[in-house]
Design a protein around this motif. Sequence first.
Motif: not given
Length: 402
Positions: A21-24, A94-97, A123-136
Amino acid sequence: MEQQLLKKLLDHNFFVENQARVHRAYFPAELAALYDTMVKAHEKYDTDLTPEWVLALHREYNPSITAAARRNIANLLDDITHVDSPPDDMAADILTSLYRKEAARSVANVAIDVINGKVDDLSVLKSSLDEINSDSGGSEEFVEVKFNLQEFLDGKSDDKLFPFRLSVLREQIIGLGRGNFCIIFARPDVGKTAYGVYECAGFLQQGLRCVYFANEEPAHLPFLRLVSSIYECSEETLARNTDKIGGDFARDYGENFSMYDCVGYDITTIKRYVDKHKPDVVFIDQLDKLTVQGNYNRDDERLGKLYTAAREIAKTGDCLVMALSQASAEAEGKQFLHYSMLAGARTSKGAEADMAIGIGCPHSIAFEDDFRRTFTVSKNKINGWHGHITTLLDQHTVTFNA
């Protein structure tokens, strides 16, 4: 806030737990450069860092920076030393936000690409949205596990595992099961693919449904080696018995095995296949060469996300995932390979695995004709055994013998 987060990321356990969840992009200018140094240090040393160590390493990694830049970095680290470090749960929130905002920007960019005709696969869009839910941590649809002691014990039973074909390994660890993610790694030409198809042949002989995704070499080559391994015969023998062996394979294994050339595939393509076809075992050769959606400033971030996605395929697809990966140059000529010798994002790769198996050779393959191979189990969540096993690779029949 950025300085407080960097101070928190000096803690190695916190770094490992939150790296995905950390990005440069969260850090401006020179703070981002310090973050890069901290990532390298965590990957290499696997320990807590101090501002003094980070300063010394930053100078080592960036020998050509100006004296003024050196002073600025030293001043920033002095500031970081004196700021309050937030509690773990507050820092994670904070990192989640921050992650959620960054992911939303990424989804918006993908949506624009779809509108402009640059991306056709929705499906790329769905995958990105799923990642927001799972990782955040955005999803609150928890699945409660009810207490049932007998079910818990049954779930740990060896009967639930798919036994290894390699007998000397099976004596120490029966095998792996559904939901497990295993990394097999080695230097080039040591025998990653040979061991991959060897174990795949063993799973097929148990009646399991297997799929093999190949992207390192044309897929017909590992397919041919798989057939050699199943029947323990050389290519010359296959050539002399094409009709018989071909017919036997089609009859005995044709319905349970699929081989795909996956050069250029995205990891979401593998997930869709698993969701649709429900295989028992999935081989990915090599995992690092798959793509994964998202914007990443460094390759270790991309690899961390890729390995997380592979682990999730094992969990959500209720299958065993066997990923083949490259060992770093540090492993060249080494007999015993620890998962810290994985190329790229060593910490985040190893953190995702239920088991890590390194295949070593006592000297450089380029100069010696020696087929001794040492298997090192350096991570094992199945029964906790760690150790070394030495075998001989028969390159003609693609088999391993004690």
